[in-house]
Motif scaffolding. Sequence first.
Motif, PDB file in Angstrom:
ATOM      1  N   SER A 225      44.916  38.353  33.573  1.00  0.00           N
ATOM      2  CA  SER A 225      45.696  37.592  32.601  1.00  0.00           C
ATOM      3  C   SER A 225      46.338  38.519  31.578  1.00  0.00           C
ATOM      4  N   TRP A 226      45.545  39.471  31.086  1.00  0.00           N
ATOM      5  CA  TRP A 226      46.086  40.424  30.110  1.00  0.00           C
ATOM      6  C   TRP A 226      47.206  41.256  30.730  1.00  0.00           C
ATOM      7  N   LEU A 227      46.989  41.743  31.936  1.00  0.00           N
ATOM      8  CA  LEU A 227      47.997  42.568  32.598  1.00  0.00           C
ATOM      9  C   LEU A 227      49.290  41.797  32.840  1.00  0.00           C
ATOM     10  N   MET A 228      49.164  40.537  33.221  1.00  0.00           N
ATOM     11  CA  MET A 228      50.354  39.740  33.500  1.00  0.00           C
ATOM     12  C   MET A 228      51.184  39.506  32.255  1.00  0.00           C
ATOM     13  N   ARG A 229      50.516  39.236  31.149  1.00  0.00           N
ATOM     14  CA  ARG A 229      51.262  38.991  29.910  1.00  0.00           C
ATOM     15  C   ARG A 229      51.878  40.289  29.378  1.00  0.00           C
ATOM     16  N   GLU A 230      51.180  41.399  29.525  1.00  0.00           N
ATOM     17  CA  GLU A 230      51.749  42.687  29.136  1.00  0.00           C
ATOM     18  C   GLU A 230      52.914  43.054  30.034  1.00  0.00           C
ATOM     19  N   ALA A 231      52.804  42.750  31.320  1.00  0.00           N
ATOM     20  CA  ALA A 231      53.892  43.041  32.248  1.00  0.00           C
ATOM     21  C   ALA A 231      55.154  42.275  31.878  1.00  0.00           C
ATOM     22  N   THR A 232      54.966  41.024  31.470  1.00  0.00           N
ATOM     23  CA  THR A 232      56.109  40.213  31.053  1.00  0.00           C
ATOM     24  C   THR A 232      56.745  40.779  29.791  1.00  0.00           C
ATOM     25  N   HIS A 233      55.902  41.261  28.888  1.00  0.00           N
ATOM     26  CA  HIS A 233      56.403  41.834  27.633  1.00  0.00           C
ATOM     27  C   HIS A 233      57.132  43.161  27.871  1.00  0.00           C
ATOM     28  N   LEU A 234      56.536  44.021  28.694  1.00  0.00           N
ATOM     29  CA  LEU A 234      57.117  45.346  28.939  1.00  0.00           C
ATOM     30  C   LEU A 234      58.129  45.357  30.074  1.00  0.00           C
ATOM     31  N   LYS A 235      58.132  44.277  30.875  1.00  0.00           N
ATOM     32  CA  LYS A 235      58.996  44.167  32.047  1.00  0.00           C
ATOM     33  C   LYS A 235      58.738  45.288  33.054  1.00  0.00           C
ATOM     34  N   LEU A 236      57.470  45.552  33.286  1.00  0.00           N
ATOM     35  CA  LEU A 236      57.088  46.540  34.293  1.00  0.00           C
ATOM     36  C   LEU A 236      55.611  46.386  34.632  1.00  0.00           C
ATOM     37  N   THR A 237      55.249  46.914  35.776  1.00  0.00           N
ATOM     38  CA  THR A 237      53.851  47.081  36.172  1.00  0.00           C
ATOM     39  C   THR A 237      53.717  48.469  36.780  1.00  0.00           C
ATOM     40  N   GLY A 238      52.490  48.862  37.059  1.00  0.00           N
ATOM     41  CA  GLY A 238      52.274  50.172  37.679  1.00  0.00           C
ATOM     42  C   GLY A 238      51.791  51.201  36.693  1.00  0.00           C
ATOM     43  N   VAL A 239      52.207  52.432  36.887  1.00  0.00           N
ATOM     44  CA  VAL A 239      51.683  53.532  36.085  1.00  0.00           C
ATOM     45  C   VAL A 239      52.017  53.393  34.606  1.00  0.00           C
ATOM     46  N   GLY A 240      53.062  52.681  34.272  1.00  0.00           N
ATOM     47  CA  GLY A 240      53.425  52.511  32.876  1.00  0.00           C
ATOM     48  C   GLY A 240      52.570  51.489  32.148  1.00  0.00           C
ATOM     49  N   LEU A 241      51.794  50.719  32.863  1.00  0.00           N
ATOM     50  CA  LEU A 241      50.990  49.660  32.261  1.00  0.00           C
ATOM     51  C   LEU A 241      49.499  49.907  32.397  1.00  0.00           C
ATOM     52  N   LYS A 242      49.077  50.528  33.467  1.00  0.00           N
ATOM     53  CA  LYS A 242      47.654  50.626  33.782  1.00  0.00           C
ATOM     54  C   LYS A 242      46.834  51.299  32.692  1.00  0.00           C
TER      55      LYS A 242
END
Length: 264
Positions: A225-242
Amino acid sequence: MTDDRIASTPSRIPDPWQDLRQLTRARIGLGRTGNALKTDDVLDFQASHAQARDAVHTPLNIEALTGSLGNEPYYCVQSRAPDRSTYLRRPDLGRRLDPEAAATLPKGDWDVVFVAADGLSSFATQQSALPLFRTMQAWLSDWTVAPLVIATQARVALGDEIAVTLGARMVVMMIGERPGLSVADSMGVYLTYAPYVGCPDSSRNCLSNIHPHGMTVPAAAVKLSWLMREATHLKLTGVGLKDAAPETAALENSKTLLEKDNDQ
């Protein structure tokens, strides 16, 4: 004389590994009989090996999954691998949708699509995918969540094409991980923002070892849940979010406090 011999017999030496075995499912400190392992340990190893093979080759029970969904809509698709043997030999075919299956997915406007995929352990998907999906549905009440997609002969990247076909901005791939000799029912979750066919693994976030003896479904849901909301905020997933994700324990405490506030 007999009593003296019995009295002088040394007591059984405690097993120094016993306490450590309670902390891991790994096989440590195995005993021997001569030059061979003990019979119990050999049989346990063979049983685990058989269970791992079964996890790979047993088909996903789609009827059980769809039956648990009740009247909820869902889609069933498969990859371009026509059978299990081809799937295991041709990972590339497991990453692309069968054209006929793709035609059954209507284009829409979704924030996220969840995919329950067999992967390399149908046991894991059967056990953990639907409970995780149910939890996320409750927590993402402000999101447009697409109907669950059940995918067979699937690799991780198959979720990208599913999301593109459905028109989802994010995909959560819930897939059985390669079984080992200590865990045969471990599920992995791969989160990808703005997926596309050919998307690299570096653009995904992964939660692994989701099973009763590893990361539990509730803990995975909090993290996801946290990752999904951060992904929406940052508009990215992967090495930039982990690397920015907080520890699961902190997330669980935050979720508990949030639930208490909502109850008041």
